[in-house]
Design a protein around this motif. Structure first.
Motif: not given
Length: 318
Positions: A182-207
């Protein structure tokens, strides 16, 4: 029984909740000859009954229907003498033993020991489609249901650590994972954010917000909106096979908060690795005291601990 607390019968053991934790506690206390009484609460069988097949409960090589599993636990508890009652606690007094409990069927019960196994309820977005497709593509537990979406496309809703963990777990099974944030950013820890954003199978739909789901015999897609209420608002559909909620759980502990310690979310805090709450003879088991795992097998294990502790407590305080 009676609404008069002075005349209420004093029971050896009361168990609130009829999920894996409650039934297991009943099996252990029943085998100990304690004639436990289970009050089923609002959802007989617990959270597990809103899913379909369970494939990760040991002993069932081909999986088992969730309702069948809970029915088997119920029958096993009854076999050992558990008295299962259809009522929900509305008030408790844990200030002194024997403890007093009031129920919505206008009865009052006193007990020497109490097992709180009232579980935790997954938070939902509030869409009517979530109920419509419950067990047909909508889930609040990736660990429970992710296997059914191998090589399929799924969406996860949420932006915190739990959502990122669920998305990462599902990415190991699914062909693609949308993470709807829902927000323009992830609330997760930095480590978890990196894990998601660097995974080619995951597409984050911000906002992005979910407006609804669609499909004939189950979830086939979601209606979503980008930047809702903004000048560049855009509505579109994504094709998915599964829709996972990861926006948190609410432990069903409000009734007990005046008496037991809870964390900031409301999970009952127990002493060390035990189910002891700090109140003599009062124990907490299952998801109501588990902010981390929330699995049927861990709930059953904690119910086992609670059952053993009840027996020990009663023997030590005869």
């Amino acid at each position: 029984m009676t609404t008069n607390t002075e005349n209420a019968k004093i029971e050896q053991c009361i168990i609130l909740g009829s999920g894996p934790a409650g039934y297991t506690a009943a099996i252990y206390t029943g085998r100990a000859g304690l004639q436990p009484i289970i009050y089923e609460g609002l959802q007989p069988g617990g959270q597990l009954t809103i899913t379909t097949e369970v494939e990760n409960f040991p002993g069932f090589a081909d999986g088992i229907d969730a309702n069948e599993l809970m029915d088997s636990m119920r029958k096993q508890a009854e076999r050992f003498g558990a008295d299962i009652r259809t009522a929900t606690a509305t008030k408790v007094d844990l200030s002194q033993s024997p403890y007093t409990l009031w129920f919505d069927d206008d009865t009052v019960v006193k007990c020497r020991t109490l097992v709180i196994a009232t579980g935790a309820s997954a938070k939902y977005l509030g869409l009517s489609d979530e109920k419509k497709y419950q067990g047909q593509g909508v889930s609040a537990c990736a660990t429970c249901d992710g296997f059914f979406y191998r090589k399929k496309v799924v969406a996860v809703v949420g932006g915190g650590d739990t959502a990122c963990e669920e998305a990462t777990y599902l990415a190991g099974l699914a062909s693609k994972v949308y993470l709807i944030v829902r927000k323009p950013y992830l609330r997760a820890s930095k480590a978890m954010q990196d894990r998601v954003l660097n995974n080619p199978k995951i597409e984050v739909l911000f906002e992005t917000n979910t407006l609804g789901l669609f499909g004939e015999d189950g979830v086939e897609g979601a209606h979503v909106v980008y930047r809702k209420g903004e000048a560049d608002e855009r509505t579109y559909d994504i094709n998915i096979d599964g829709f996972f909620l990861a926006i948190g759980h609410k432990p069903n502990s409000d009734l007990f908060k005046p008496w037991v310690k809870t964390d900031e979310t409301g999970y009952i805090m127990t002493e060390g690795d035990s189910p002891r709450t700090g109140i003599p003879g009062v124990f907490a088991a299952g998801d109501v005291a588990d902010p981390h795992y929330r699995q049927a097998i861990t709930a059953a294990a904690s119910g086992c601990k609670a059952g053993i502790e009840v027996d020990r407590y009663l023997k030590e305080n005869d």
